[in-house]
Design a protein around this motif. Structure first.
Motif, PDB file in Angstrom:
ATOM      1  N   ARG A 129      17.437  14.936   7.928  1.00 17.25           N
ATOM      2  CA  ARG A 129      16.169  14.525   8.550  1.00 17.25           C
ATOM      3  C   ARG A 129      16.104  15.088   9.961  1.00 17.25           C
ATOM      4  O   ARG A 129      17.123  15.243  10.627  1.00 17.25           O
ATOM      5  N   ASP A 130      14.890  15.367  10.433  1.00 10.78           N
ATOM      6  CA  ASP A 130      14.768  15.797  11.816  1.00 10.78           C
ATOM      7  C   ASP A 130      14.726  14.562  12.729  1.00 10.78           C
ATOM      8  O   ASP A 130      14.736  13.422  12.265  1.00 10.78           O
ATOM      9  N   VAL A 131      14.696  14.802  14.025  1.00 13.01           N
ATOM     10  CA  VAL A 131      14.770  13.721  15.009  1.00 13.01           C
ATOM     11  C   VAL A 131      13.619  12.736  14.817  1.00 13.01           C
ATOM     12  O   VAL A 131      13.824  11.509  14.826  1.00 13.01           O
ATOM     13  N   GLU A 132      12.414  13.253  14.631  1.00 14.96           N
ATOM     14  CA  GLU A 132      11.247  12.379  14.501  1.00 14.96           C
ATOM     15  C   GLU A 132      11.321  11.532  13.240  1.00 14.96           C
ATOM     16  O   GLU A 132      10.964  10.349  13.255  1.00 14.96           O
ATOM     17  N   GLN A 133      11.771  12.117  12.140  1.00 21.10           N
ATOM     18  CA  GLN A 133      11.900  11.350  10.894  1.00 21.10           C
ATOM     19  C   GLN A 133      12.951  10.248  11.046  1.00 21.10           C
ATOM     20  O   GLN A 133      12.734   9.113  10.612  1.00 21.10           O
ATOM     21  N   ALA A 134      14.085  10.582  11.644  1.00 18.59           N
ATOM     22  CA  ALA A 134      15.129   9.574  11.854  1.00 18.59           C
ATOM     23  C   ALA A 134      14.625   8.458  12.759  1.00 18.59           C
ATOM     24  O   ALA A 134      14.888   7.278  12.507  1.00 18.59           O
ATOM     25  N   ALA A 135      13.892   8.811  13.796  1.00 13.37           N
ATOM     26  CA  ALA A 135      13.340   7.805  14.706  1.00 13.37           C
ATOM     27  C   ALA A 135      12.370   6.882  13.976  1.00 13.37           C
ATOM     28  O   ALA A 135      12.396   5.655  14.172  1.00 13.37           O
ATOM     29  N   ALA A 136      11.544   7.450  13.122  1.00 14.92           N
ATOM     30  CA  ALA A 136      10.586   6.637  12.370  1.00 14.92           C
ATOM     31  C   ALA A 136      11.302   5.688  11.421  1.00 14.92           C
ATOM     32  O   ALA A 136      10.930   4.514  11.303  1.00 14.92           O
ATOM     33  N   ILE A 137      12.342   6.173  10.757  1.00 15.37           N
ATOM     34  CA  ILE A 137      13.083   5.334   9.819  1.00 15.37           C
ATOM     35  C   ILE A 137      13.793   4.198  10.550  1.00 15.37           C
ATOM     36  O   ILE A 137      13.794   3.054  10.099  1.00 15.37           O
ATOM     37  N   LEU A 138      14.394   4.510  11.692  1.00 19.72           N
ATOM     38  CA  LEU A 138      15.152   3.501  12.435  1.00 19.72           C
ATOM     39  C   LEU A 138      14.272   2.641  13.334  1.00 19.72           C
ATOM     40  O   LEU A 138      14.743   1.647  13.887  1.00 19.72           O
ATOM     41  N   GLY A 139      13.025   3.033  13.514  1.00 19.75           N
ATOM     42  CA  GLY A 139      12.123   2.258  14.353  1.00 19.75           C
ATOM     43  C   GLY A 139      12.480   2.333  15.826  1.00 19.75           C
ATOM     44  O   GLY A 139      12.451   1.335  16.538  1.00 19.75           O
ATOM     45  N   CYS A 140      12.838   3.532  16.263  1.00 19.42           N
ATOM     46  CA  CYS A 140      13.198   3.728  17.668  1.00 19.42           C
ATOM     47  C   CYS A 140      12.585   5.041  18.146  1.00 19.42           C
ATOM     48  O   CYS A 140      11.931   5.746  17.382  1.00 19.42           O
TER      49      CYS A 140
END
Length: 173
Positions: A129-140
């Protein structure tokens, strides 16, 4: 031709994606029973919201996001009950293939990461996953993902420098 009921759609989703969700949960928890409990808890949430999720792809995205969030939540609740040890127990003198030894050492190093760092590493490098996708999944924020990735990779370098080569961009080679 009749359209499948919501229950049938949900069952088909679990049949198709269940093992993938359990693998993901196992990589986080490092325990088969906890992984199954985590996925069962998340699938309960998915089932309750199935009519709102619309499609199996949305359900899969929701379930994966819920797995990471639920895992971090469980860790926060249970972290005071765990007893840390200074070193892992010595393994008996079994002969392992080098790749198996490397995998176990990397698994041990991943286990020493904080839960959010482990989640970020798995999202970024296991699920690609890219940074934005990981951030969206983790809610951060994306900045949090970047800083957690940086910290996690630095710790992995210290813990298993001879096993993992990390490039300048933080990628695992």
């Amino acid at each position: 031709m009749t359209r499948p009921s919501r229950d049938e759609q949900f069952r088909a989703f679990v049949d198709a994606r269940g093992s993938s969700l359990i693998r993901c949960a196992f990589l986080l928890t490092r325990d088969h029973h906890l992984a199954e409990d985590l996925v069962q808890s998340v699938l309960t949430k998915v089932a309750l919201r199935w009519w709102r999720l619309g499609s199996p792809d949305h359900a899969d995205a929701y379930a994966r996001k819920a797995i990471y969030r639920e895992y971090v939540s469980w860790w926060r609740v249970s972290r005071n009950r765990e007893i840390p040890v200074d070193a892992t127990p010595e393994r008996d003198g079994e002969s392992f293939v080098d790749s198996s030894i490397h995998k176990m050492a990397l698994d041990d190093a991943l286990a020493k990461l904080a839960p959010r760092q482990r989640a970020v590493i798995l999202l970024r490098f296991y699920e690609d996953r890219d940074v934005e996708q990981a951030a969206a999944i983790l809610g951060c924020s994306a900045g949090t993902v970047k800083s957690q990735t940086h910290s996690a990779l630095a710790k992995l370098r210290d813990l298993c420098a001879d096993l993992v080569e990390l490039d300048a961009n933080g990628g695992i080679r």
